[in-house]
Motif scaffolding. Structure first.
Motif, PDB file in Angstrom:
ATOM      1  N   PRO A   1       8.998  79.130 123.177  1.00  0.00           N
ATOM      2  CA  PRO A   1       7.654  79.597 123.565  1.00  0.00           C
ATOM      3  C   PRO A   1       7.661  80.626 124.694  1.00  0.00           C
ATOM      4  N   ILE A   2       8.644  80.569 125.565  1.00  0.00           N
ATOM      5  CA  ILE A   2       8.741  81.558 126.641  1.00  0.00           C
ATOM      6  C   ILE A   2       9.080  82.920 126.047  1.00  0.00           C
ATOM      7  N   GLU A   3      10.051  82.940 125.148  1.00  0.00           N
ATOM      8  CA  GLU A   3      10.419  84.204 124.511  1.00  0.00           C
ATOM      9  C   GLU A   3       9.244  84.774 123.721  1.00  0.00           C
ATOM     10  N   THR A   4       8.555  83.924 122.985  1.00  0.00           N
ATOM     11  CA  THR A   4       7.419  84.373 122.189  1.00  0.00           C
ATOM     12  C   THR A   4       6.337  84.987 123.074  1.00  0.00           C
ATOM     13  N   ALA A   5       5.985  84.303 124.159  1.00  0.00           N
ATOM     14  CA  ALA A   5       4.941  84.798 125.065  1.00  0.00           C
ATOM     15  C   ALA A   5       5.360  86.099 125.736  1.00  0.00           C
ATOM     16  N   LEU A   6       6.594  86.160 126.214  1.00  0.00           N
ATOM     17  CA  LEU A   6       7.067  87.364 126.899  1.00  0.00           C
ATOM     18  C   LEU A   6       7.180  88.536 125.925  1.00  0.00           C
TER      19      LEU A   6
ATOM     20  N   ASP B   1       5.475  88.963 123.142  1.00  0.00           N
ATOM     21  CA  ASP B   1       4.109  89.395 122.819  1.00  0.00           C
ATOM     22  C   ASP B   1       3.539  90.266 123.938  1.00  0.00           C
ATOM     23  N   PHE B   2       3.759  89.856 125.191  1.00  0.00           N
ATOM     24  CA  PHE B   2       3.265  90.636 126.328  1.00  0.00           C
ATOM     25  C   PHE B   2       3.903  92.029 126.351  1.00  0.00           C
TER      26      PHE B   2
ATOM     27  N   ASN C   1       2.664  94.276 123.520  1.00  0.00           N
ATOM     28  CA  ASN C   1       1.250  94.662 123.556  1.00  0.00           C
ATOM     29  C   ASN C   1       0.797  95.322 124.854  1.00  0.00           C
TER      30      ASN C   1
ATOM     31  N   PHE D   1       3.295  89.030 135.164  1.00  0.00           N
ATOM     32  CA  PHE D   1       3.040  88.189 133.999  1.00  0.00           C
ATOM     33  C   PHE D   1       3.837  86.894 134.084  1.00  0.00           C
TER      34      PHE D   1
ATOM     35  N   LYS E   1       1.979  83.398 134.190  1.00  0.00           N
ATOM     36  CA  LYS E   1       2.087  82.616 132.954  1.00  0.00           C
ATOM     37  C   LYS E   1       2.941  81.366 133.134  1.00  0.00           C
ATOM     38  N   PHE E   2       4.035  81.490 133.872  1.00  0.00           N
ATOM     39  CA  PHE E   2       4.993  80.394 133.977  1.00  0.00           C
ATOM     40  C   PHE E   2       5.055  79.787 135.378  1.00  0.00           C
TER      41      PHE E   2
END
Length: 87
Positions: A9-14, A16-17, A20, A51, A55-56
């Motif tokens: 989930p960390i890789e996915t969120a980062l 995506d950021f 985008n 971020f 986020k984290f």
């Protein structure tokens, strides 16, 4: 050292950021993309650091902010995991 898969989930969120907010989505940035070659500048790096902090709830120490650690989403994710283990 543990490798993290794309379901992290960390890789996915980062990722995506970065896709985008930092780069044009048409560039096809992935976790292994060398961000500096793709156009990462100091302002963009600052946006990534903010971020991560928001986020984290994790502040990356200044000593860890270097080309090796920040060169790809993959490396930043690895750093985040290392720092989380130290908390």
């Amino acid at each position: 050292m543990k490798e993290f898969d794309s379901l992290d989930p960390i890789e996915t969120a980062l990722l995506d950021f970065v896709r985008n907010e930092i780069y044009d989505p048409s560039l096809g940035i992935d976790a292994g993309t060398y961000l500096i070659e793709a156009g990462l500048d100091s302002f963009s790096l600052l946006k990534i650091l903010v971020f991560v902090e928001k986020k984290f709830n994790l502040r990356i120490p200044e000593a860890e902010i270097n080309e090796e650690r920040m060169c790809s989403v993959q490396n930043i994710v690895r750093l985040i995991h290392e720092l989380q283990q130290c908390q």
